[in-house]
Design a protein around this motif. Structure first.
Motif, PDB file in Angstrom:
ATOM      1  N   THR A  34      30.289  41.476  47.377  1.00  0.00           N
ATOM      2  CA  THR A  34      31.206  40.725  46.398  1.00  0.00           C
ATOM      3  C   THR A  34      32.509  41.676  46.125  1.00  0.00           C
ATOM      4  N   ALA A  35      32.421  42.934  45.894  1.00  0.00           N
ATOM      5  CA  ALA A  35      33.736  43.562  45.545  1.00  0.00           C
ATOM      6  C   ALA A  35      34.681  43.496  46.788  1.00  0.00           C
ATOM      7  N   ALA A  36      34.487  43.395  47.954  1.00  0.00           N
ATOM      8  CA  ALA A  36      35.285  43.182  49.046  1.00  0.00           C
ATOM      9  C   ALA A  36      36.240  41.981  48.920  1.00  0.00           C
ATOM     10  N   LEU A  37      35.537  40.772  48.261  1.00  0.00           N
ATOM     11  CA  LEU A  37      36.387  39.671  47.763  1.00  0.00           C
ATOM     12  C   LEU A  37      37.472  39.767  46.784  1.00  0.00           C
ATOM     13  N   LEU A  38      37.087  40.754  45.813  1.00  0.00           N
ATOM     14  CA  LEU A  38      37.881  40.942  44.447  1.00  0.00           C
ATOM     15  C   LEU A  38      38.680  42.217  44.629  1.00  0.00           C
ATOM     16  N   SER A  39      38.517  43.059  45.557  1.00  0.00           N
ATOM     17  CA  SER A  39      39.400  44.144  45.783  1.00  0.00           C
ATOM     18  C   SER A  39      40.923  44.200  45.753  1.00  0.00           C
TER      19      SER A  39
END
Length: 107
Positions: free
Chosen positions: A61-66
């Motif tokens: 999920t962090a990859a979409l928020l980075s």
């Protein structure tokens, strides 16, 4: 912060790659129109939808928020990257058929 200021839609589009928008939307449980609005920056997905998208796309999920630009995946998947993905809890999309991967010699 306005939805258009968030790069989430661009990231989802990037990680979706060649997969059809309507197919990904259906597998996540949202309409293709809603996914299109997210990708164009018109809507911000809820956390459960964002999590479901990340799971289906096989990314954390962090990859979409980075704030960092998405990194390009290496063509060769080594044992080291496979172990790292397994330990971190992300990997190929949930809808990937493991029998198909095995028949291609990549399983």
């Amino acid at each position: 912060m306005v939805a258009a200021d968030l790069p989430i839609g661009d990231r989802i589009r990037h990680f979706r790659g060649g997969r059809r928008q309507d197919a990904v939307a259906g597998l996540v449980g949202i309409t293709p129109d809603y996914l299109s609005q997210i990708e164009r920056g018109l809507r911000v997905p809820s956390l459960p939808i964002l999590y479901a998208l990340a799971q289906e796309l096989g990314v954390p999920t962090a990859a979409l928020l980075s704030e960092q630009p998405p990194t390009e995946e290496k063509a060769a998947d080594t044992a080291e990257t496979s172990v790292g993905r397994a330990l971190l809890g992300y990997g190929p999309a949930h809808t990937t058929d493991p029998r198909r991967r095995a028949s291609c010699g990549t399983g």
